[in-house]
Scaffold this active site. Sequence first.
Site, PDB file in Angstrom:
ATOM      1  CE  LYS A  94      -1.379   0.930   4.796  1.00  0.00           C
ATOM      2  NZ  LYS A  94      -2.501   1.439   5.596  1.00  0.00           N
ATOM      3  CG  ASP A  95       3.550   2.299   2.700  1.00  0.00           C
ATOM      4  OD1 ASP A  95       2.540   3.001   2.880  1.00  0.00           O
ATOM      5  OD2 ASP A  95       4.101   1.656   3.609  1.00  0.00           O
ATOM      6  NE  ARG A 145      -7.382   3.453   3.974  1.00  0.00           N
ATOM      7  CZ  ARG A 145      -7.542   2.627   5.001  1.00  0.00           C
ATOM      8  NH1 ARG A 145      -8.701   2.033   5.204  1.00  0.00           N
ATOM      9  NH2 ARG A 145      -6.549   2.375   5.840  1.00  0.00           N
ATOM     10  NE  ARG A 146      -6.151   2.852   8.754  1.00  0.00           N
ATOM     11  CZ  ARG A 146      -4.862   2.581   8.886  1.00  0.00           C
ATOM     12  NH1 ARG A 146      -4.047   3.433   9.480  1.00  0.00           N
ATOM     13  NH2 ARG A 146      -4.377   1.443   8.416  1.00  0.00           N
ATOM     14  NE  ARG A 163       3.755  11.508   9.418  1.00  0.00           N
ATOM     15  CZ  ARG A 163       4.611  10.549   9.065  1.00  0.00           C
ATOM     16  NH1 ARG A 163       4.366   9.309   9.323  1.00  0.00           N
ATOM     17  NH2 ARG A 163       5.736  10.856   8.452  1.00  0.00           N
ATOM     18  NE  ARG A 169       1.521   6.138  13.195  1.00  0.00           N
ATOM     19  CZ  ARG A 169       0.838   6.349  12.100  1.00  0.00           C
ATOM     20  NH1 ARG A 169      -0.425   5.965  12.036  1.00  0.00           N
ATOM     21  NH2 ARG A 169       1.388   6.930  11.073  1.00  0.00           N
ATOM     22  CB  CYS A 257      -1.368   8.202   0.696  1.00  0.00           C
ATOM     23  SG  CYS A 257       0.051   9.275   0.640  1.00  0.00           S
TER      24      CYS A 257
HETATM   25  C1  DPM Z   1      -0.561   4.503   3.787  1.00  0.00           C
HETATM   26  C2  DPM Z   1      -1.491   4.918   4.743  1.00  0.00           C
HETATM   27  C3  DPM Z   1      -0.949   4.572   5.999  1.00  0.00           C
HETATM   28  C4  DPM Z   1       0.320   3.958   5.759  1.00  0.00           C
HETATM   29  C5  DPM Z   1      -2.803   5.605   4.459  1.00  0.00           C
HETATM   30  C6  DPM Z   1      -4.041   4.708   4.667  1.00  0.00           C
HETATM   31  C7  DPM Z   1      -1.568   4.829   7.334  1.00  0.00           C
HETATM   32  C8  DPM Z   1      -1.201   6.184   7.879  1.00  0.00           C
HETATM   33  C9  DPM Z   1      -1.790   6.452   9.233  1.00  0.00           C
HETATM   34  C10 DPM Z   1      -0.654   4.652   2.326  1.00  0.00           C
HETATM   35  N1  DPM Z   1       0.535   3.952   4.405  1.00  0.00           N
HETATM   36  O1  DPM Z   1      -3.973   3.539   5.035  1.00  0.00           O
HETATM   37  O2  DPM Z   1      -5.159   5.220   4.443  1.00  0.00           O
HETATM   38  O3  DPM Z   1      -2.544   5.647   9.793  1.00  0.00           O
HETATM   39  O4  DPM Z   1      -1.464   7.506   9.776  1.00  0.00           O
HETATM   40  C11 DPM Z   1       1.464   1.856   6.636  1.00  0.00           C
HETATM   41  C12 DPM Z   1       1.168   0.851   7.604  1.00  0.00           C
HETATM   42  C13 DPM Z   1       1.439  -0.386   6.992  1.00  0.00           C
HETATM   43  C14 DPM Z   1       1.917  -0.102   5.718  1.00  0.00           C
HETATM   44  C15 DPM Z   1       0.684   1.084   8.980  1.00  0.00           C
HETATM   45  C16 DPM Z   1      -0.828   1.209   9.105  1.00  0.00           C
HETATM   46  C17 DPM Z   1       1.325  -1.791   7.580  1.00  0.00           C
HETATM   47  C18 DPM Z   1       0.180  -2.592   6.987  1.00  0.00           C
HETATM   48  C19 DPM Z   1       0.368  -3.090   5.576  1.00  0.00           C
HETATM   49  C20 DPM Z   1       1.316   3.372   6.755  1.00  0.00           C
HETATM   50  N2  DPM Z   1       1.944   1.252   5.550  1.00  0.00           N
HETATM   51  O5  DPM Z   1      -1.555   1.358   8.106  1.00  0.00           O
HETATM   52  O6  DPM Z   1      -1.308   1.129  10.251  1.00  0.00           O
HETATM   53  O7  DPM Z   1       1.413  -3.681   5.225  1.00  0.00           O
HETATM   54  O8  DPM Z   1      -0.556  -2.910   4.780  1.00  0.00           O
END
Ligand code: DPM
Length: 357
Positions: A94-95, A145-146, A163, A169, A257
């Site tokens: 997702k990144d 999104r959340r 952050r 966190r 994002c």
């Molecule tokens: C992206 C988002 C977030 C990450 C945006 C989203 C969460 C940011 C936040 C694109 N990347 O999800 O809407 O909550 O402030 C990220 C996490 C993981 C990969 C951590 C998380 C682990 C889970 C995975 C950060 N990137 O989402 O809690 O591998 O999918």
Amino acid sequence: MPGDAAPKGNGQKMRVIRVGTRKSQLARIQTDSVVAMLKACYPGLQFEIIAMSTTGDKILDTALSKIGEKSLFTKELEQALERNEVDLVVHSLKDLPTVLPPGFTIGAVCKRESPYDAVVFHPKHAGKTLATLPEKSVVGTSSLRRAAQLQRKFPHLEFKSIRGNLNTRLRKLDELQEFSAIILAAAGLQRMGWQSRLGQLLLPEDCMYAVGQGALGVEVRAKDQQVLELVSILHDPETVLRCIAERAFLRHLEGGCSVPVAVHTAVQDGQLYLTGGVWSLDGSDSLRETMQASVRCAAQLEDGPDDDIQRVGITARNVPRPAQVAAENLGIGLATLLLGKGARAILDVARQLNDAR
Ligand code: DPM
């Protein structure tokens, strides 16, 4: 260095596979798990893990959605790939942007873990749910999104940006009195070994997940046939098809994002189901639709000269090409449907408001 005698480049002899990773604990765990899978497949190969920090790790005081740089967590690692300092990099899918810079491809998408979001509560709220948290409780997330989906569903709560990496966190949640709960991806929690802190799993009716969430992607040089071949063994066909549809949907919406876009996918009886939605920042305006397509293709792989076509950045030779095309078209089709119903206006307003914050 004596002993470091493995041939570099495309040497036919055994080479050491150099694996780049971010320095965060989650990134290290994810990288170690992929290296362990590769070692199990290729007991004779040697792997070396090289850790580095990225812009996304260094900028800790700004919400992700405000930094605007798409390749926040990937740029430095891609430079290392380009300079031949590493051979592959493990990322949370997702990144990874839906359009990769030229010269790179996602050579493997591993079997997806839980794609859902989860709520971690402050110890004093243990046993509660978002619905039963007191009025005006503050919930930490910097995901638009959340926040958009949950604000709509739970109007009695306040959502505030938080952050830092997962360790930071969790520490902010437990040690400061600011947050009653935070929202994290269940997959991240599980990988960190924090299952016991998972207070509530958010199912699609409350919060749909991010494109690619819960799946790991392995980025490689698009021209490095040897490494591409090596990592392709990790592809999980069902995950690949779901993620191609999700990424095609996001790409066609031109989302990133910095806008509230979410999905839900499933494969059942040869059908791929894709639900996708867009939200205004406070969730008051939204669109959501579901479409399906057949991905039942005999195991014919249709190897051909143009077989390295990248679908939304993914090269998956061992997944039937007609199924990949169907998945990509499903994503484009759903985005087209939502755009026809006014998704562009919702996303444009969300983007402008977020930029102005
Ligand atoms: C992206 C988002 C977030 C990450 C945006 C989203 C969460 C940011 C936040 C694109 N990347 O999800 O809407 O909550 O402030 C990220 C996490 C993981 C990969 C951590 C998380 C682990 C889970 C995975 C950060 N990137 O989402 O809690 O591998 O999918």
